[in-house]
Design a protein around this motif. Sequence first.
Motif, mmCIF file in Angstrom:
data_model
loop_
_atom_site.group_PDB
_atom_site.id
_atom_site.type_symbol
_atom_site.label_atom_id
_atom_site.label_comp_id
_atom_site.label_asym_id
_atom_site.label_seq_id
_atom_site.Cartn_x
_atom_site.Cartn_y
_atom_site.Cartn_z
ATOM 1 N N UNK A 115 2.945 10.383 -8.635
ATOM 2 C CA UNK A 115 2.820 9.197 -9.385
ATOM 3 C C UNK A 115 1.465 8.560 -8.846
ATOM 4 N N UNK A 116 1.060 8.893 -7.517
ATOM 5 C CA UNK A 116 -0.340 8.261 -6.973
ATOM 6 C C UNK A 116 -1.412 8.820 -7.804
ATOM 7 N N UNK A 117 -1.596 10.083 -7.848
ATOM 8 C CA UNK A 117 -2.570 10.723 -8.479
ATOM 9 C C UNK A 117 -2.514 9.915 -9.979
ATOM 10 N N UNK A 176 3.950 1.930 9.978
ATOM 11 C CA UNK A 176 3.706 0.681 9.556
ATOM 12 C C UNK A 176 2.517 0.177 8.893
ATOM 13 N N UNK A 177 1.544 1.030 8.727
ATOM 14 C CA UNK A 177 0.298 1.012 8.170
ATOM 15 C C UNK A 177 0.299 1.955 7.023
ATOM 16 N N UNK A 178 1.078 2.611 6.824
ATOM 17 C CA UNK A 178 1.105 3.711 5.728
ATOM 18 C C UNK A 178 0.809 3.091 4.267
ATOM 19 N N UNK A 179 1.449 1.917 3.690
ATOM 20 C CA UNK A 179 1.411 1.459 2.784
ATOM 21 C C UNK A 179 0.349 0.681 2.489
ATOM 22 N N UNK A 191 -4.952 0.498 -0.417
ATOM 23 C CA UNK A 191 -6.193 0.146 -0.404
ATOM 24 C C UNK A 191 -7.077 1.383 -0.742
ATOM 25 N N UNK A 192 -6.789 2.445 -0.270
ATOM 26 C CA UNK A 192 -7.272 3.934 -0.595
ATOM 27 C C UNK A 192 -7.372 4.082 -1.928
ATOM 28 N N UNK A 193 -6.140 3.935 -2.605
ATOM 29 C CA UNK A 193 -5.999 4.193 -4.103
ATOM 30 C C UNK A 193 -6.819 3.325 -4.741
ATOM 31 N N UNK A 194 -6.898 1.875 -4.397
ATOM 32 C CA UNK A 194 -7.588 1.124 -5.309
ATOM 33 C C UNK A 194 -8.992 1.375 -5.158
ATOM 34 N N UNK A 214 14.590 8.364 3.744
ATOM 35 C CA UNK A 214 13.256 9.017 4.020
ATOM 36 C C UNK A 214 12.291 8.098 3.407
ATOM 37 N N UNK A 215 11.227 7.938 4.350
ATOM 38 C CA UNK A 215 10.001 6.863 3.951
ATOM 39 C C UNK A 215 8.862 7.412 3.059
ATOM 40 N N UNK A 216 8.829 8.726 3.111
ATOM 41 C CA UNK A 216 7.609 9.506 2.320
ATOM 42 C C UNK A 216 7.721 9.018 0.857
#
Length: 656
Positions: free
Chosen positions: A102-104, A152-155, A160-163, A529-531
């Motif tokens: 989905x991210x891609x 805690x910083x994953x999201x 921001x990297x995707x944007x 899971x959080x992934x």
Amino acid sequence: MASPTAVRPPRSGARVQVQKFGTFLSSMVMPNIGAFIAWGLITALFIQVGWLPKLGIGDSPDSWVARIGGWDADGGGIVGPMITYLLPILIGYTGGKMIHGTRGGVVGAIATMGVVAGTSIPMFMGAMMMGPLGGWTMKRIDALWAGRIRPGFEMLVDNFSAGIWGGVLATFGFFVMSPIVTFVSDRLGDGVDFLVSNDLLPLTSLIIEPAKILFLNNAINHGILTPLGTNEAAESGKSVLFLLEANPGPGLGLLLAFSVFGRGMAKASAPGAAIIQFLGGIHEVYFPYVLMKPRLILAVIAGGMTGVFVNVVFDVGLRAPAAPGSVFAVYAQTASGSYVGVTLSMLASAAVTFAIAGLLLRTDRSEDGDLAAATSAMEDLKGKASIASTLVGSGAGTGSVSSIVFACDAGMGSSAMGASVLRRKLADAGFGEVKVVNRAIGSLTDTVDLVVTHRDLTARARERTPSAVHVSVEDFLASPRYDEIVELVRSSASVRVPVGAGVGAGVGAGGSAGGADHLLGLGCVVLDGTARTRDDAIVEAGRLLVAAGVAGDGYVASMLEREQSVSTAMGRGLAIPHGTEAGKGAILRSGISFVRYTDPISWNGKEVEFVVGVAGQGNEHLAMLGRIGQVFLDEDAVARLRAATTPEQVRDVLTV
């Protein structure tokens, strides 16, 4: 040993690459065919020359029909925005998602928007470039800091990297790719115009019909014809390019010729194949008949050229792609005023193919070809099983099968589970004496009858076991090829065991794995899971193994490396990531981890809810993998896993 004639030769590298490219293009377009159909139907209903305006309710540009059709100067309709924005962005999203979930897909859609906004033509070619580019580059960027972000910083980092990267690609698409793709599209369009204006369009059948037989048509159809045809349909309401490959007439004529003039199995199976091909649109059912007698390619080429000629003479076309290429799909997309020409083109192409194929069959003095072998060769060209095999009863071979090896890269994860499922199927069918084991491809020797591998590993396995029958699978838990293997064993002359024989000896026969509780510690069970991506899920499952003292830190990297070669998604919502053969040195003891995800993760196009990380020494873990394989074939057991609220409940399902 299996008959040598059952061994399929390796496919040539150049053709395989073209097939892969065409399949990739097709995989971006085909999931979105419904959107093309919707656009085609809306176009047929609401444009000025459509169906509803002829009823007198759309004559005024101010009417609701006019606004839906997109006639107003303010651009408030549906038809224009759908072809300009919706369809290309869907293709771009699908292309990105195929590579990086989905991210891609999101980054691919953003990138596609840039190339769409930079031109005035529907940007399908641009979407097919920018979508995968967005997914691929985002995947590489994510790999740079995989496993290094503080909890805690994953999201924050992901969003921001995707944007940021999506914005960069959109800008690149607008200023750089848009002019390039527009130029290429214009030149291809000029080529088509040249063929049409010089009455040469029928000659395209010289390329398209042989390409269909070799499964090379997707690169032409979805890479060139669909984009150009859609552009033409947007301007004139129809395009003949959609009919160049989709016309079911040549295939129908060939199969009718076999029904009348054929012999043996070919004659008996041809009528059923004709129904499937013409009404169902599955053209591949007639490919084995051509491969069996290659000179019949002349008949389908002549039929294809005839159909294109009739289409050009009557100036007909479709509003959108017809997929699959059945008579129903063709008529559903036929433009208003084109029904007579389209009908005549199908009838004429079928008649010409029938006449020429009939003449060739009647004058053929050679022995009857082997339709089953031709079907097997056709499936090898395609890279997977075909419905054609159900018509001719083709199998992997006819020799004795008493030993089967399920092989994967490391020999401890997917192969163990697949072997367990296949072993149980054989036992249930009464062939428990057939030996089914799992091994790493690197340890294969040419002493077995049949080798089962993931389709991406079959070429490697064939190099090590050239005299064995090879079966390729994609779904390790519920592959239809397992049933084919059972039928092959059933027909084997040397395997005659009583019905009801028990499961063969060996670890992982699918029985109880009680006593293996120590392999799954309660600390290795995570219920939420959080992934959110495949690689993050692998890291999450791998870190549990490291924390439990099952493996060293380097094993997680080995698990990620293993995933790059062949997917460990088993089907049924399960993935079992594990390390490579070289990574076994990082394993301290056998163990597994279990992670459940509320929101399924896209795993190379498959949805995964449960991730079982595997680290195994020797055969100790295989019994538990066998048990897990049986669990995920049981819907009630899977439901218990979804409903589990404690690690103890999960372990009870998996080990009892």
